[in-house]
Design an enzyme around this catalytic site. Structure first.
Site, PDB file in Angstrom:
ATOM      1  N   SER A 145      -8.362 -14.705  -2.324  1.00 61.18           N
ATOM      2  CA  SER A 145      -9.227 -15.476  -1.570  1.00 61.18           C
ATOM      3  C   SER A 145     -10.076 -16.349  -2.500  1.00 61.18           C
ATOM      4  CB  SER A 145     -10.323 -14.782  -0.900  1.00 61.18           C
ATOM      5  OG  SER A 145     -11.385 -15.138  -0.370  1.00 61.18           O
ATOM      6  N   TYR A 158     -16.640  -7.692  -0.816  1.00 60.05           N
ATOM      7  CA  TYR A 158     -15.496  -8.530  -0.618  1.00 60.05           C
ATOM      8  C   TYR A 158     -14.957  -9.186  -1.977  1.00 60.05           C
ATOM      9  CZ  TYR A 158     -11.861 -11.316   1.388  1.00 60.05           C
ATOM     10  OH  TYR A 158     -10.800 -12.171   1.801  1.00 60.05           O
TER      11      TYR A 158
END
Length: 253
Positions: A145, A158
């Site tokens: 990501s 995250y």
């Protein structure tokens, strides 16, 4: 005049394993690799949508099979990988739990770390051992990501997992390069999928995303498909230990 030889991105004769293949980015990766000629072992936890994906792929003339499996189950994962001679592994399975760092429970921490980092680590090592034992040069690709390169509000957990994946990949690339194993990440921005649709449905969140992205639209699954074929193929033979950012310029700013 002797010209350079163009490198093909044809994957005919290759076998790929894709986790998280039943929807979203994982499904897009499976389709892209199959379209490039690979036989794709499609893995996900839920059998129904996974089987539908594979049937649709076969209807398009592509070679694929479905295996319902939780990749956090390392015994089953090791058995599955041992049954195949793999050239390509794409890890697209993951979870996103967004909340303030002050409100993260230990249970949430362990659950997200287990999927996003622990299973990614052991999928990599099990796959690399398989490739080395079979004397196959291989490519391992993790869907990371942009949040593996920057921070984000309510994304401490995250970000921790994705930064961990980025560091893991660098170290593994150093260990395995001489053994013929390349390992990289693809780091997307927000991609429109069923999982992220609720984010785009929130006017405040979509405005924040469009402010950060430097192109004039959000990401689509198709934006990842070329990247995964490139990293899976010989066209990226000198690329390892790095991240291909498909983020619309988010991290540039």
């Amino acid at each position: 005049m002797l010209l350079p030889t163009p490198i093909s991105m044809d994957l005919t004769g290759k076998t790929a394993l894709v986790t998280g293949a039943s929807s979203g980015i994982g499904q897009g990766c499976a389709v892209a690799l199959a379209n490039a000629g690979a036989h794709v072992v499609c893995v996900a936890r839920g059998a129904e949508r996974l089987n539908q994906t594979v049937e649709a792929m076969k209807e398009n003339g592509w070679s694929a099979e479905a295996v319902a499996l939780d990749q956090a189950d390392l015994i089953s994962l090791r058995k599955l990988i041992g049954e195949h001679s793999l050239d390509i592994v794409v890890n697209s399975a993951g979870v996103a739990l967004h909340n303030p760092a002050l409100e993260t429970s230990e249970e949430d921490f362990d659950a997200v770390m287990s999927v996003n980092l622990k299973s990614a680590y052991f999928l990599s090592s099990i796959a690399a051992a398989n490739m080395i034992a079979r004397e196959r040069h291989g490519s391992i690709i993790h869907i990371s990501s942009q949040m593996g390169h920057v921070g984000g509000i309510e994304r401490a957990l995250y970000c921790a997992t994705k930064h961990g994946v980025e560091g893991m990949v660098k170290a593994m690339a150093i260990e395995w390069g001489k053994k013929g194993i390349r390992i990289n990440t693809i780091s997307p921005t927000f991609i429109r999928t069923p999982l992220t649709q609720s984010t785009f449905d929130n006017p405040g969140c979509e405005a924040w995303i469009m402010e950060k992205i430097k192109v004039d639209r959000v990401g689509e699954v198709e934006d990842i498909m070329g990247a995964v074929v490139y990293l899976a193929s010989d066209a990226s033979a000198m690329v390892t230990g790095t991240s291909l950012l498909v983020d619309g310029g988010w991290t540039a700013g």
